[in-house]
Scaffold this active site. Structure first.
Site, PDB file in Angstrom:
ATOM      1  CG  ASP A 212      13.027  73.372  68.477  1.00 50.03           C
ATOM      2  OD1 ASP A 212      11.974  73.407  68.790  1.00 50.03           O
ATOM      3  OD2 ASP A 212      13.087  73.710  67.083  1.00 50.03           O
TER       4      ASP A 212
ATOM      5  NE  ARG B  53       3.938  77.186  61.053  1.00 49.30           N
ATOM      6  CZ  ARG B  53       4.555  76.436  59.657  1.00 49.30           C
ATOM      7  NH1 ARG B  53       4.406  76.668  58.551  1.00 49.30           N
ATOM      8  NH2 ARG B  53       5.284  75.386  60.289  1.00 49.30           N
TER       9      ARG B  53
ATOM     10  CD  GLU C 298       3.936  74.342  63.638  1.00 46.46           C
ATOM     11  OE1 GLU C 298       4.219  75.469  63.136  1.00 46.46           O
ATOM     12  OE2 GLU C 298       5.016  73.458  63.521  1.00 46.46           O
TER      13      GLU C 298
ATOM     14  CD  GLU D 104      15.160  76.060  61.962  1.00 48.26           C
ATOM     15  OE1 GLU D 104      15.537  75.938  60.767  1.00 48.26           O
ATOM     16  OE2 GLU D 104      13.997  76.136  62.205  1.00 48.26           O
TER      17      GLU D 104
HETATM   18  C1  DMJ Z   1       9.154  77.281  62.087  1.00 46.08           C
HETATM   19  O1  DMJ Z   1       7.940  77.178  62.030  1.00 46.08           O
HETATM   20  C2  DMJ Z   1       9.852  77.948  63.217  1.00 46.08           C
HETATM   21  O2  DMJ Z   1      10.822  78.454  63.231  1.00 46.08           O
HETATM   22  C3  DMJ Z   1       9.605  76.948  64.547  1.00 46.08           C
HETATM   23  O3  DMJ Z   1      10.260  77.276  65.756  1.00 46.08           O
HETATM   24  C4  DMJ Z   1      10.524  75.701  64.084  1.00 46.08           C
HETATM   25  N1  DMJ Z   1      10.142  75.165  62.686  1.00 46.08           N
HETATM   26  C5  DMJ Z   1       9.942  75.966  61.634  1.00 46.08           C
HETATM   27  C6  DMJ Z   1      11.083  76.601  60.666  1.00 46.08           C
HETATM   28  O4  DMJ Z   1      11.930  75.579  60.564  1.00 46.08           O
END
Ligand code: DMJ
Length: 697
Positions: free
Chosen positions: A457, A329, A325, A592
């Site tokens: 994912d 970010r 994260e 998404e």
């Molecule tokens: C975001 O922090 C990123 O897109 C991550 O890959 C998946 N989760 C969140 C958004 O849903």
């Protein structure tokens, strides 16, 4: 009204009974002179010296910067957070002393770091900090008093850095032998378990890479890459150009205003309770929003955020953060802001952060731990289990590689390439990976779920994007991506009834489950991007079908907002394709689906993706917008009368969701074109490069 007129302040004094009160000016002057004359020469000399000393002290005190109200406020609110009661005067004085100590430490650190170099500040931005007036909350003993008007510049100047290190830092210092100094940089020691051969698979393709391997201690000897200054010519492409984009910018400003008023400098806004949530203590919303503001042409907001990064952001808090994260970010947000603005403030912070994250890779397997303390460097598995998530260890590569390209130091790139090399060598199921991996053994967890949703994912997303990052030069990523997409088609893709929606389910203990997370809706965009870059035409076909399904996850809900998880019907005779369990009915303002519409619109120019996007934007406006400011995730997308606010505005709503809306409605061909830019999984744009790290444009 009684007492409201002619109000004055009075002082009282007492006159001796036998003394006649005569307050004439002449008499006052005479009596003072008489008293002075009655003093001895010594007494007069002492009096004069005392007078001079007092004058010197007064002048000195006036010149000293005193503790501003915001310093005390912040420290008091911190006490409140850790459960402190209302503070008495002693506590307040102690609080001020702590602030002074911290300020002293910061000064020391800044002196060590030396003056900041600014290659060039952000282009065309209003730097008049005093012109911005903001109503910031004041915390007194933990109670918020709203609405005090202050100039942002004034407030920011007074807020001390590194507030929350004062106590925790001391404790950590006692506990940790390997605690790092402020300006000390970590060295990555990776035990060699004989897997070097596997590393060669990735490294072999990088022979022409002129970058040396190195440790970050030497990094300061490297001049960062030369940057082309095209910001002036580019500036006209930023900002809204049509009504829909203006509506998106207005939504951003509505969100930002509330964040700024109630959560400034903290991770996330809680828009209902008008306060904040702290996760990593890194100002997540500010960092995630930087490039969105830049692209939207919000210069004043960008400038204010940039100044926060320079003057107030503590990039090494004594906090355990999640490696993934923080990378996607914060490191991603800083690097893209640097790339867009050329402002070295962002790069300076990114380098410190990259170094602080590196200890997470100190494992036998080279697969990183999930969490790492940014100050002490102590890394560990997540609190809730023994393993790292596969998506997390494989969705840090683009950011670390970019940091290596900019700094010309391969230490970051090597750390993440080792992980990919290791993952490449592990046995998979038709190219699909289980969701957990152990950082000590380096092995996947047996019988763990296979999914394109949570915990796996972005492994798939980053396979494709790592291939693209260096101009399609590293074939291994393409091959693994294609193998995985074959697995998706063969094992996870099904059709629902009665409307024949194509969806991607999961394999749980080898049995198929028709469960699809909203997170899976990144896949249509990734497939379309693959097709755009020359991969099989069937990818676009599957992308379009899946995008339609993701749209239906919104359209079939009474709020027109998707649930977090959908279950697809595979039994004959059932009315609805999509079923939602009560525990899955929340919507977190996720990006998404809009992300995929953006790619599909860019690649196909099919207006339907914009129309669908606009419908969803309006649903966000209707059900998640808080009239007084901000947007909130909701608990129940099936109940338009009572969607139930969860009192949280995720940083990715500003960093991703609104950015993708803005890009979806853009007609500007030069705004972050897909052949020149790559979006990381948090929607932060990075330049596409060559294998040698040169920017392609
Ligand atoms: C975001 O922090 C990123 O897109 C991550 O890959 C998946 N989760 C969140 C958004 O849903």
């Amino acid at each position: 009204m009684y007492g409201s007129q002619n109000q004055r302040d009075f002082i009282s004094f007492t006159v001796a009974e036998d003394e006649k009160y005569d307050n004439q000016k002449v008499r006052r002057r005479q009596s003072c002179w008489r008293a002075w004359k009655q003093l001895s020469r010594l007494q007069r000399a002492i009096f004069n010296i005392m007078l001079m000393l007092t004058a010197v002290c007064v002048v000195y005190l006036l010149m000293m910067p005193g503790p501003g109200p915001s310093e005390l406020d912040i420290d008091l609110s911190r006490n409140n957070r850790i459960g402190g009661d209302a503070l008495n005067l002693d506590d307040r004085m102690q609080a001020l002393n702590v602030v002074d100590d911290i300020n002293g430490q910061v000064e020391d650190m800044n002196q060590k770091e030396g003056p900041k170099r600014h290659k060039k500040g952000p282009p065309k931005l209003n730097r008049d900090r005093g012109a911005l007036a903001v109503s910031l909350p004041v915390h007194v003993s933990g109670v918020e008093i709203p609405g005090r008007q202050q100039h942002v510049g004034d407030v920011l100047d007074k807020v001390p850095l590194r507030i929350f290190e004062s106590r925790e830092g001391a404790a950590a210092g006692a506990l940790e032998d390997n605690r790092m100094g402020e300006d000390e940089e970590p060295v990555l020691h990776v035990p060699d378990d004989g897997a070097a051969n596997r590393d060669e698979e990735v490294k072999g393709q990088q022979e022409s890479d002129p970058h040396r391997d190195g440790d970050p201690d030497e990094e300061s000897n490297n001049e960062p890459e030369e940057r082309k200054d095209d910001s002036e010519s580019q500036s006209s492409i930023y900002g809204p150009k049509n009504e829909k984009q203006e509506a998106v910018v207005a939504a951003f400003q509505h969100a930002w205003k509330a964040y700024r008023a109630h959560a400034w400098g903290h991770d996330e806004l809680k828009p209902i309770s008008k306060t904040y949530n702290e996760w990593f203590h890194l100002g997540l919303t500010i960092i995630d929003s930087l490039d969105t503001m830049y692209i939207m042409g919000l210069d004043k907001e960008f400038e204010e955020a940039r100044n926060w990064v320079e003057n107030e952001m503590n990039i090494k808090p004594n906090v355990d953060v999640n490696l993934f994260e923080t990378t996607i970010r914060v490191l991603g947000g800083l690097l893209s802001a640097y790339h867009l603005s050329n402002d070295e403030v962002f790069l300076d912070k990114a380098k410190i952060l990259g170094n602080s994250l590196l200890p997470a890779f100190n494992t036998k397997s080279k697969v990183p731990h999930a969490d790492v303390n940014l100050k002490t460097g102590k890394a560990h598995a997540p609190r809730w289990g023994p393993d790292s998530s596969v998506s997390e260890v494989s969705t840090i590569q683009i950011e670390f590689r970019e940091l290596s390209f900019i700094t010309k130091n391969n230490i970051y790139k090597d750390a993440v390439d080792r992980v990919m090399s290791h993952l490449h060598g592990l046995k998979k199921v038709d190219g699909l990976v289980p969701i957990f991996i152990n950082a000590n053994t380096g092995q996947f967890r047996q019988r763990a779920t296979l999914t394109l949703g949570a915990r796996a994912d972005s492994y798939y997303e980053y396979l494709l994007k790592q291939w693209l990052q260096t101009g399609k030069s590293e074939q291994i990523f393409k091959e693994d991506f294609e193998a995985a997409m074959t697995g998706v088609k063969n094992r996870l893709t099904r059709h629902s009834g009665p409307n024949n929606l194509v969806f991607v389910g999961e394999l749980v203990n080898e049995a198929f489950s028709p469960k699809m997370d909203h997170l899976v809706c990144f896949l249509p965009g990734t497939l379309a991007l693959g097709y755009h870059n020359g991969l099989d035409e069937s990818y676009l076909e599957l992308a379009r079908s899946l995008a339609h399904t993701c749209y239906q996850m919104y359209a079939q809900m009474p709020t027109f907002l998707s649930p977090e998880i959908a279950h697809f019907n595979m039994l004959p005779g059932t009315k609805d394709d999509i079923q939602v369990k009560p525990a899955d009915a929340h919507n977190l303002l996720r990006p998404e689906t809009i992300e995929s519409f953006f790619y599909l619109y860019r690649i196909t120019k099919d207006q339907v993706y914009r129309d669908w996007g606009w419908q969803i934007f309006q649903a966000f406006e209707r059900y998640t917008k808080i009239p007084e400011g901000g947007y909130s995730s909701i608990s129940n997308v099936k109940n338009p009368d009572k969607p139930s606010f969860r009192d949280k505005m995720e940083s990715f709503f500003l960093g991703e969701t609104l950015k993708y809306f803005f890009l979806l409605f853009s007609d500007e061909p030069d705004l972050l074109p897909l052949d020149k830019y790559l979006f990381n999984t948090e929607a932060h744009p990075f330049p596409i490069r060559t294998i040698n790290g040169a920017i392609k444009h």
